[in-house]
Design a protein around this motif. Sequence first.
Motif, short mmCIF file in Angstrom:
data_model
loop_
_atom_site.label_atom_id
_atom_site.label_comp_id
_atom_site.label_asym_id
_atom_site.label_seq_id
_atom_site.Cartn_x
_atom_site.Cartn_y
_atom_site.Cartn_z
N GLY A 92 -8.52 -6.55 14.19
CA GLY A 92 -9.11 -6.06 12.95
C GLY A 92 -8.13 -6.21 11.82
N THR A 93 -8.59 -6.74 10.71
CA THR A 93 -7.78 -6.77 9.50
C THR A 93 -8.40 -5.74 8.57
OG1 THR A 93 -9.11 -8.60 8.68
CG2 THR A 93 -7.04 -9.16 9.75
N PHE A 94 -7.80 -4.56 8.57
CA PHE A 94 -8.33 -3.44 7.80
C PHE A 94 -7.73 -3.46 6.40
CE2 PHE A 94 -8.76 -2.39 12.21
CZ PHE A 94 -9.94 -1.65 12.30
N LEU A 95 -8.58 -3.53 5.39
CA LEU A 95 -8.11 -3.51 4.01
C LEU A 95 -8.46 -2.14 3.43
CD1 LEU A 95 -9.41 -7.03 2.88
CD2 LEU A 95 -7.31 -6.46 4.10
N ILE A 96 -7.44 -1.35 3.23
CA ILE A 96 -7.62 -0.01 2.65
C ILE A 96 -7.03 -0.12 1.24
CG2 ILE A 96 -7.25 2.46 2.97
CD1 ILE A 96 -8.51 1.16 5.47
N VAL A 97 -7.91 -0.17 0.27
CA VAL A 97 -7.52 -0.59 -1.07
C VAL A 97 -7.59 0.56 -2.07
CG1 VAL A 97 -8.03 -2.29 -2.86
CG2 VAL A 97 -8.52 -2.83 -0.48
N LYS A 98 -6.55 0.64 -2.89
CA LYS A 98 -6.52 1.67 -3.94
C LYS A 98 -7.49 1.32 -5.07
CE LYS A 98 -3.52 3.99 -7.23
NZ LYS A 98 -3.95 5.36 -6.92
N GLY A 99 -7.56 0.05 -5.40
CA GLY A 99 -8.42 -0.39 -6.50
C GLY A 99 -8.31 -1.89 -6.62
N ASP A 100 -8.42 -2.39 -7.83
CA ASP A 100 -8.30 -3.83 -8.06
C ASP A 100 -6.88 -4.25 -7.66
OD1 ASP A 100 -9.05 -6.36 -8.86
OD2 ASP A 100 -8.33 -6.04 -10.90
N ASP A 101 -6.77 -5.19 -6.78
CA ASP A 101 -5.47 -5.52 -6.19
C ASP A 101 -5.37 -7.02 -5.94
OD1 ASP A 101 -3.55 -6.04 -4.03
OD2 ASP A 101 -3.37 -3.88 -3.91
N GLU A 102 -4.42 -7.64 -6.60
CA GLU A 102 -4.27 -9.10 -6.51
C GLU A 102 -3.89 -9.56 -5.11
OE1 GLU A 102 -1.54 -12.52 -8.58
OE2 GLU A 102 -2.00 -10.73 -9.76
N THR A 103 -3.02 -8.80 -4.44
CA THR A 103 -2.60 -9.18 -3.08
C THR A 103 -3.79 -9.14 -2.13
OG1 THR A 103 -0.42 -8.27 -3.51
CG2 THR A 103 -0.97 -8.69 -1.21
#
Length: 136
Positions: A92-103
Amino acid sequence: MMKTKLILDKNVIVPNRDEWLKHVAGIIPAISNDTVSVVQTLKHREEIGSTRIAENMVMPHVVIPTIANSYIIVSQLESPVEWFDNHSVDTGTFLIVKGDDETISNFVVHMADDSFVEQLSERGIEKKTIESLLEE
């Protein structure tokens, strides 16, 4: 400035999908005390549609504005578990994102590349390998 943290989580042993989600949520320091809301957010995301991106890989992604940093957590299981779409997965590649994120955006673009996805699911992959793949 917000920094995206990459975590490689190998050889994870969990009995089922829900325990895997709990395990992943517990990795993030700011929310390790409240994994329930993160797990519910991840489950809700899967209700919208499966995040399967390869035979054995899923890419759950959620926005949690209250966290300090965004996270890319590449989690590899010792044994596959049944995912929400009744298929077995072990990566699993879990993306837990704060907001708009270039990385994160860059990572998602890479996930469209089959060879990148294949390399991510390799058991022997190292964190520095993932980092260098993202720089390509």
